[in-house]
Scaffold this motif. Structure first.
Motif, mmCIF file in Angstrom:
data_model
loop_
_atom_site.group_PDB
_atom_site.id
_atom_site.type_symbol
_atom_site.label_atom_id
_atom_site.label_comp_id
_atom_site.label_asym_id
_atom_site.label_seq_id
_atom_site.Cartn_x
_atom_site.Cartn_y
_atom_site.Cartn_z
ATOM 1 N N MET A 198 -57.922 70.540 51.878
ATOM 2 C CA MET A 198 -58.844 71.205 53.470
ATOM 3 C C MET A 198 -58.819 73.103 53.122
ATOM 4 S SD MET A 198 -57.820 70.759 57.274
ATOM 5 C CE MET A 198 -59.357 71.735 58.420
ATOM 6 N N LYS A 199 -59.487 73.068 52.750
ATOM 7 C CA LYS A 199 -59.504 75.100 52.582
ATOM 8 C C LYS A 199 -60.495 75.790 53.069
ATOM 9 C CE LYS A 199 -60.063 77.693 48.017
ATOM 10 N NZ LYS A 199 -59.740 78.040 47.046
ATOM 11 N N PRO A 200 -59.774 76.118 54.595
ATOM 12 C CA PRO A 200 -60.763 76.446 55.564
ATOM 13 C C PRO A 200 -61.207 77.753 55.059
ATOM 14 C CG PRO A 200 -58.406 76.420 56.054
ATOM 15 C CD PRO A 200 -58.989 75.309 55.062
ATOM 16 N N HIS A 201 -62.058 78.925 55.841
ATOM 17 C CA HIS A 201 -62.397 80.336 55.530
ATOM 18 C C HIS A 201 -62.742 80.927 56.719
ATOM 19 C CE1 HIS A 201 -66.085 78.349 54.660
ATOM 20 N NE2 HIS A 201 -66.017 79.354 54.912
ATOM 21 N N GLY A 202 -62.459 82.504 56.274
ATOM 22 C CA GLY A 202 -62.750 83.219 56.864
ATOM 23 C C GLY A 202 -61.664 83.105 58.134
ATOM 24 N N ARG A 203 -61.932 83.701 59.683
ATOM 25 C CA ARG A 203 -61.594 84.039 60.505
ATOM 26 C C ARG A 203 -61.655 82.384 61.445
ATOM 27 N NH1 ARG A 203 -60.776 88.654 62.610
ATOM 28 N NH2 ARG A 203 -61.073 88.420 64.860
ATOM 29 N N LEU A 204 -60.427 82.322 61.534
ATOM 30 C CA LEU A 204 -59.745 81.372 61.948
ATOM 31 C C LEU A 204 -59.931 81.626 63.689
ATOM 32 C CD1 LEU A 204 -57.950 78.838 59.643
ATOM 33 C CD2 LEU A 204 -60.345 78.847 59.843
ATOM 34 N N ASP B 8 -47.142 58.619 57.338
ATOM 35 C CA ASP B 8 -46.585 58.481 56.423
ATOM 36 C C ASP B 8 -47.064 59.772 55.487
ATOM 37 O OD1 ASP B 8 -44.255 56.126 56.460
ATOM 38 O OD2 ASP B 8 -46.055 54.408 56.346
ATOM 39 N N ALA B 9 -47.190 60.436 55.986
ATOM 40 C CA ALA B 9 -47.617 61.749 55.082
ATOM 41 C C ALA B 9 -47.123 63.193 55.695
ATOM 42 C CB ALA B 9 -49.357 62.301 55.658
ATOM 43 N N ARG B 10 -47.526 64.069 54.779
ATOM 44 C CA ARG B 10 -46.358 65.554 55.036
ATOM 45 C C ARG B 10 -48.136 66.318 55.270
ATOM 46 N NH1 ARG B 10 -44.500 69.617 51.309
ATOM 47 N NH2 ARG B 10 -45.311 68.082 49.793
ATOM 48 N N LEU B 11 -47.421 67.899 55.806
ATOM 49 C CA LEU B 11 -48.367 68.644 55.990
ATOM 50 C C LEU B 11 -47.494 69.775 55.529
ATOM 51 C CD1 LEU B 11 -51.682 69.822 57.561
ATOM 52 C CD2 LEU B 11 -50.263 70.964 58.997
ATOM 53 N N LEU C 185 -58.366 68.565 60.663
ATOM 54 C CA LEU C 185 -57.037 67.885 60.707
ATOM 55 C C LEU C 185 -56.529 66.716 60.858
ATOM 56 C CD1 LEU C 185 -55.040 71.190 61.336
ATOM 57 C CD2 LEU C 185 -55.387 70.682 59.092
ATOM 58 N N LEU C 186 -56.481 66.423 62.035
ATOM 59 C CA LEU C 186 -56.270 64.808 61.992
ATOM 60 C C LEU C 186 -57.345 64.138 61.072
ATOM 61 C CD1 LEU C 186 -55.909 65.207 66.502
ATOM 62 C CD2 LEU C 186 -53.883 64.968 64.308
ATOM 63 N N PRO D 74 -53.788 60.024 53.381
ATOM 64 C CA PRO D 74 -52.798 61.277 52.358
ATOM 65 C C PRO D 74 -51.456 61.195 52.210
ATOM 66 C CG PRO D 74 -54.151 62.755 53.617
ATOM 67 C CD PRO D 74 -54.024 61.478 54.383
ATOM 68 N N GLU D 75 -51.026 61.040 51.226
ATOM 69 C CA GLU D 75 -49.341 61.018 51.119
ATOM 70 C C GLU D 75 -49.195 62.702 51.279
ATOM 71 O OE1 GLU D 75 -46.442 61.595 47.613
ATOM 72 O OE2 GLU D 75 -47.149 59.394 48.005
ATOM 73 N N VAL D 76 -49.821 63.825 50.774
ATOM 74 C CA VAL D 76 -49.866 65.167 51.476
ATOM 75 C C VAL D 76 -51.249 65.710 51.636
ATOM 76 C CG1 VAL D 76 -49.264 67.354 50.794
ATOM 77 C CG2 VAL D 76 -47.507 65.990 49.962
ATOM 78 N N LEU D 77 -51.289 66.540 52.947
ATOM 79 C CA LEU D 77 -52.394 66.658 53.625
ATOM 80 C C LEU D 77 -53.002 68.393 53.443
ATOM 81 C CD1 LEU D 77 -55.538 67.076 53.983
ATOM 82 C CD2 LEU D 77 -54.202 67.368 56.933
ATOM 83 N N GLU D 78 -52.873 69.107 52.127
ATOM 84 C CA GLU D 78 -53.048 70.434 51.603
ATOM 85 C C GLU D 78 -54.266 71.062 52.747
ATOM 86 O OE1 GLU D 78 -53.027 73.577 47.886
ATOM 87 O OE2 GLU D 78 -53.141 71.599 47.622
ATOM 88 N N VAL D 79 -53.413 72.241 53.149
ATOM 89 C CA VAL D 79 -54.087 73.050 53.999
ATOM 90 C C VAL D 79 -54.128 74.060 52.736
ATOM 91 C CG1 VAL D 79 -55.132 74.457 56.156
ATOM 92 C CG2 VAL D 79 -54.031 71.707 56.083
#
Length: 92
Positions: free
Chosen positions: A1-7, A59-62, A19-20, A27-32
């Motif tokens: 996941m690749k958000p951009h700009g102003r959150l 069973d994942a990791r953020l 995210l949810l 996924p085993e790992v959710l990359e932000v």
């Protein structure tokens, strides 16, 4: 996941939902990847925290990657330093 700009605070509900939804895909790992984020509102930190709490239940990791200096400070100020994954293995 690749958000951009102003959150901003107005984006909290959407970010939490995204995210949810991504975690529900298993996924085993959710990359932000925050490399393109220029501002991270405190409420968005709450969305990351909520997703981090759900991750072990599926069973994942953020993993938050590539925060710029300002975003990193925001993450650290909100107690989310453990989510930052700099690609360095933890000590044994």
């Amino acid at each position: 996941m690749k958000p951009h700009g102003r959150l901003t605070e107005q984006m909290v509900a959407d970010l939490r939902q995204r995210l949810l939804h991504a975690l529900a895909k298993g996924p085993e790992v959710l990359e932000v990847d925050l490399s393109q984020v220029t501002y991270l509102a405190p409420g968005c930190c709450g969305a990351l925290l909520a997703a981090a709490a759900v991750a072990p239940q599926v069973d994942a990791r953020l993993a938050v990657t590539h925060p710029n200096a300002r975003t990193r400070i925001t993450l650290l100020q909100h107690g989310l330093g453990d989510l930052i994954d700099d690609g360095v293995a933890p000590p044994l």
